[in-house]
Design an enzyme around this catalytic site. Structure first.
Site, PDB file in Angstrom:
ATOM      1  CE  LYS A   1      -2.055  -1.115   3.746  1.00 53.71           C
ATOM      2  NZ  LYS A   1      -1.321  -2.491   4.165  1.00 53.71           N
TER       3      LYS A   1
ATOM      4  NE  ARG B   1      -5.287  -0.285   9.131  1.00 53.77           N
ATOM      5  CZ  ARG B   1      -3.797  -0.757   8.899  1.00 53.77           C
ATOM      6  NH1 ARG B   1      -3.381  -1.869   9.231  1.00 53.77           N
ATOM      7  NH2 ARG B   1      -3.190   0.381   8.371  1.00 53.77           N
TER       8      ARG B   1
ATOM      9  NE  ARG C   1       7.625  -2.102   6.425  1.00 53.01           N
ATOM     10  CZ  ARG C   1       6.459  -2.015   6.540  1.00 53.01           C
ATOM     11  NH1 ARG C   1       5.795  -1.644   5.678  1.00 53.01           N
ATOM     12  NH2 ARG C   1       5.720  -2.509   7.478  1.00 53.01           N
TER      13      ARG C   1
ATOM     14  NE  ARG D   1       5.937  -0.235  10.085  1.00 54.16           N
ATOM     15  CZ  ARG D   1       4.718  -0.059   9.336  1.00 54.16           C
ATOM     16  NH1 ARG D   1       4.635   0.481   8.187  1.00 54.16           N
ATOM     17  NH2 ARG D   1       3.649  -0.775   9.822  1.00 54.16           N
TER      18      ARG D   1
ATOM     19  NE  ARG E   1       1.957  -4.843  11.082  1.00 50.75           N
ATOM     20  CZ  ARG E   1       3.016  -4.601  10.605  1.00 50.75           C
ATOM     21  NH1 ARG E   1       4.215  -4.915  10.887  1.00 50.75           N
ATOM     22  NH2 ARG E   1       2.979  -4.117   9.224  1.00 50.75           N
TER      23      ARG E   1
HETATM   24  P1  AP5 Z   1       4.832  -1.713   1.895  1.00 53.24           P
HETATM   25  O1  AP5 Z   1       4.463  -0.802   0.793  1.00 53.24           O
HETATM   26  O2  AP5 Z   1       5.352  -1.075   2.956  1.00 53.24           O
HETATM   27  O3  AP5 Z   1       3.336  -2.211   2.441  1.00 53.24           O
HETATM   28  P2  AP5 Z   1       2.196  -1.888   3.142  1.00 53.24           P
HETATM   29  O4  AP5 Z   1       1.090  -2.482   2.658  1.00 53.24           O
HETATM   30  O5  AP5 Z   1       2.341  -0.239   3.253  1.00 53.24           O
HETATM   31  O6  AP5 Z   1       2.444  -2.536   4.556  1.00 53.24           O
HETATM   32  P3  AP5 Z   1       2.322  -1.825   5.992  1.00 53.24           P
HETATM   33  O7  AP5 Z   1       3.276  -2.796   6.950  1.00 53.24           O
HETATM   34  O8  AP5 Z   1       2.599  -0.455   6.295  1.00 53.24           O
HETATM   35  O9  AP5 Z   1       0.629  -2.036   6.138  1.00 53.24           O
HETATM   36  P4  AP5 Z   1       0.030  -2.096   7.615  1.00 53.24           P
HETATM   37  O10 AP5 Z   1      -1.207  -1.791   7.394  1.00 53.24           O
HETATM   38  O11 AP5 Z   1       0.478  -3.303   8.513  1.00 53.24           O
HETATM   39  O12 AP5 Z   1       0.725  -0.860   8.593  1.00 53.24           O
HETATM   40  P5  AP5 Z   1       0.449   0.601   8.796  1.00 53.24           P
HETATM   41  O13 AP5 Z   1       1.364   1.536   8.647  1.00 53.24           O
HETATM   42  O14 AP5 Z   1      -0.676   1.088   7.862  1.00 53.24           O
HETATM   43  O15 AP5 Z   1       5.761  -2.935   1.461  1.00 53.24           O
HETATM   44  C1  AP5 Z   1       6.042  -3.864   2.475  1.00 53.24           C
HETATM   45  C2  AP5 Z   1       7.704  -4.199   2.020  1.00 53.24           C
HETATM   46  O16 AP5 Z   1       7.520  -5.039   0.827  1.00 53.24           O
HETATM   47  C3  AP5 Z   1       8.483  -3.201   1.699  1.00 53.24           C
HETATM   48  O17 AP5 Z   1       9.682  -3.420   2.134  1.00 53.24           O
HETATM   49  C4  AP5 Z   1       8.509  -2.937   0.112  1.00 53.24           C
HETATM   50  O18 AP5 Z   1       9.861  -2.604  -0.485  1.00 53.24           O
HETATM   51  C5  AP5 Z   1       8.135  -4.499  -0.325  1.00 53.24           C
HETATM   52  N1  AP5 Z   1       7.500  -4.617  -1.518  1.00 53.24           N
HETATM   53  C6  AP5 Z   1       6.511  -3.657  -1.921  1.00 53.24           C
HETATM   54  N2  AP5 Z   1       5.946  -4.115  -3.093  1.00 53.24           N
HETATM   55  C7  AP5 Z   1       6.596  -5.151  -3.471  1.00 53.24           C
HETATM   56  C8  AP5 Z   1       6.763  -6.268  -4.643  1.00 53.24           C
HETATM   57  N3  AP5 Z   1       5.769  -6.050  -5.790  1.00 53.24           N
HETATM   58  N4  AP5 Z   1       7.491  -7.042  -4.649  1.00 53.24           N
HETATM   59  C9  AP5 Z   1       8.377  -7.379  -3.763  1.00 53.24           C
HETATM   60  N5  AP5 Z   1       8.380  -6.760  -2.445  1.00 53.24           N
HETATM   61  C10 AP5 Z   1       7.737  -5.533  -2.449  1.00 53.24           C
HETATM   62  O19 AP5 Z   1      -0.296   0.620  10.315  1.00 53.24           O
HETATM   63  C11 AP5 Z   1       0.546   0.101  11.355  1.00 53.24           C
HETATM   64  C12 AP5 Z   1      -0.109   0.115  12.625  1.00 53.24           C
HETATM   65  O20 AP5 Z   1      -0.910   1.432  12.901  1.00 53.24           O
HETATM   66  C13 AP5 Z   1      -1.316  -0.889  12.394  1.00 53.24           C
HETATM   67  O21 AP5 Z   1      -0.685  -2.139  12.820  1.00 53.24           O
HETATM   68  C14 AP5 Z   1      -2.457  -0.284  13.683  1.00 53.24           C
HETATM   69  O22 AP5 Z   1      -1.927  -0.515  14.783  1.00 53.24           O
HETATM   70  C15 AP5 Z   1      -2.244   1.230  13.316  1.00 53.24           C
HETATM   71  N6  AP5 Z   1      -3.075   1.601  12.605  1.00 53.24           N
HETATM   72  C16 AP5 Z   1      -2.956   2.166  11.170  1.00 53.24           C
HETATM   73  N7  AP5 Z   1      -4.085   2.530  10.495  1.00 53.24           N
HETATM   74  C17 AP5 Z   1      -5.163   2.168  11.302  1.00 53.24           C
HETATM   75  C18 AP5 Z   1      -6.622   2.038  11.219  1.00 53.24           C
HETATM   76  N8  AP5 Z   1      -7.169   2.656  10.175  1.00 53.24           N
HETATM   77  N9  AP5 Z   1      -7.128   1.671  12.305  1.00 53.24           N
HETATM   78  C19 AP5 Z   1      -6.616   1.155  13.481  1.00 53.24           C
HETATM   79  N10 AP5 Z   1      -5.382   1.190  13.586  1.00 53.24           N
HETATM   80  C20 AP5 Z   1      -4.521   1.416  12.563  1.00 53.24           C
HETATM   81 MG    MG Z   2       2.552   1.151   4.733  1.00 51.42          MG
END
Ligand code: AP5
Ligand code: MG
Ligand code: ZN
Length: 219
Positions: free
Chosen positions: A13, A88, A127, A160, A171
């Site tokens: 994402k 979410r 990552r 992270r 997660r």
């Molecule tokens: P990346 O692009 O970083 O993936 P992502 O989908 O953004 O994953 P996140 O870990 O950021 O998602 P998340 O939903 O757990 O975390 P968030 O920060 O939103 O890619 C991942 C890796 O893969 C990278 O190394 C990249 O280089 C690699 N990659 C990408 N594309 C690739 C490909 N095609 N091939 C190979 N490799 C590839 O949330 C964190 C925390 O915040 C949550 O756990 C929760 O506690 C809280 N939170 C956030 N939003 C909410 C909400 N709406 N409600 C409640 N809690 C929330």
């Molecule tokens: Mg992300």
């Protein structure tokens, strides 16, 4: 346009949102990034969010919804938004719909990125993120040119805290069921578009752009 990127942790994402938002002139809003910024600044919102994030749990809806609604009401969000990691839960989706209805700019499309779970663990544990500009790297699939330094700004890369294997599996558990419910929710409004999130990053960007162009032509 008002777009949502939906998908489990690690599907790409953030990676895709950075490219697409600048390509389309939309504001990229990641609730995860907002919580991490707040935690780093040690605000009361950040400190309480961190307790949930460090355990791989969702931050409670009330806190998350208020933060997001405030953000999308700001001036720079009026040009259109690309939401990454929000909504979410169903209450979050409903609150968003309500807010967008009031400003007459409903969600145009929900881009649901799908990657088999076995690949997600490897993606997340490899990552590294730039502490200055937020650029996302991966030790194997997208390594920086200089070890532990950002290609774009020379900032120091860091891992992270919630990317440890145990927390990653918590997660995934916290998100799996809600994601399925959101898929059904948006399917019912004919807003859902599933995108294969495996393969090269550029290929996935192209898949997303072709869906967005199709949706935009139908508007
Ligand atoms: P990346 O692009 O970083 O993936 P992502 O989908 O953004 O994953 P996140 O870990 O950021 O998602 P998340 O939903 O757990 O975390 P968030 O920060 O939103 O890619 C991942 C890796 O893969 C990278 O190394 C990249 O280089 C690699 N990659 C990408 N594309 C690739 C490909 N095609 N091939 C190979 N490799 C590839 O949330 C964190 C925390 O915040 C949550 O756990 C929760 O506690 C809280 N939170 C956030 N939003 C909410 C909400 N709406 N409600 C409640 N809690 C929330
Ligand atoms: Mg992300
Ligand atoms: Zn950087």
């Amino acid at each position: 346009m008002q777009l949502i990127l939906l998908g489990l942790p690690g599907v790409g994402k953030g990676t895709q949102a950075k490219v697409l938002a600048s390509h389309l002139g939309l504001l990229h809003i990641s609730t995860g990034d907002m919580f991490r910024d707040a935690a780093e600044k040690k605000t009361s919102l950040g400190l309480s969010a961190q307790e949930f994030m460090s355990k791989g749990q969702l931050v409670p809806d009330e806190v998350t919804i208020n933060m997001l609604l405030e953000r999308i009401s700001e001036n720079d969000a009026q040009k259109g938004i690309m939401l990454d990691g929000f909504p979410r839960t169903i209450p979050q989706a409903k609150a968003l719909d309500e807010a967008l209805k009031n400003r007459n700019s409903p969600i145009d499309a929900v881009l649901y990125i799908k990657v088999p779970e076995v690949e997600l663990l490897a993606r997340l544990t490899g990552r590294w993120t730039c502490s200055e500009c937020g650029e996302i790297y991966h030790t194997q699939t997208n390594p920086p040119k200089k070890e532990e330094l950002c290609d774009l700004c020379d900032g120091v890369l860091s891992q992270r805290a919630d990317d440890q294997p145990d927390t990653v599996s918590d997660r995934l558990n916290a998100n799996r069921e809600w994601t399925e419910q959101l898929v059904t929710y948006y399917e019912d409004f004919s807003k859902l578009h599933s995108i294969d999130g495996t393969g090269e990053m550029e290929e996935i960007t192209e898949r997303l752009i072709s869906v967005i162009e199709m949706v935009s032509a139908e508007r």
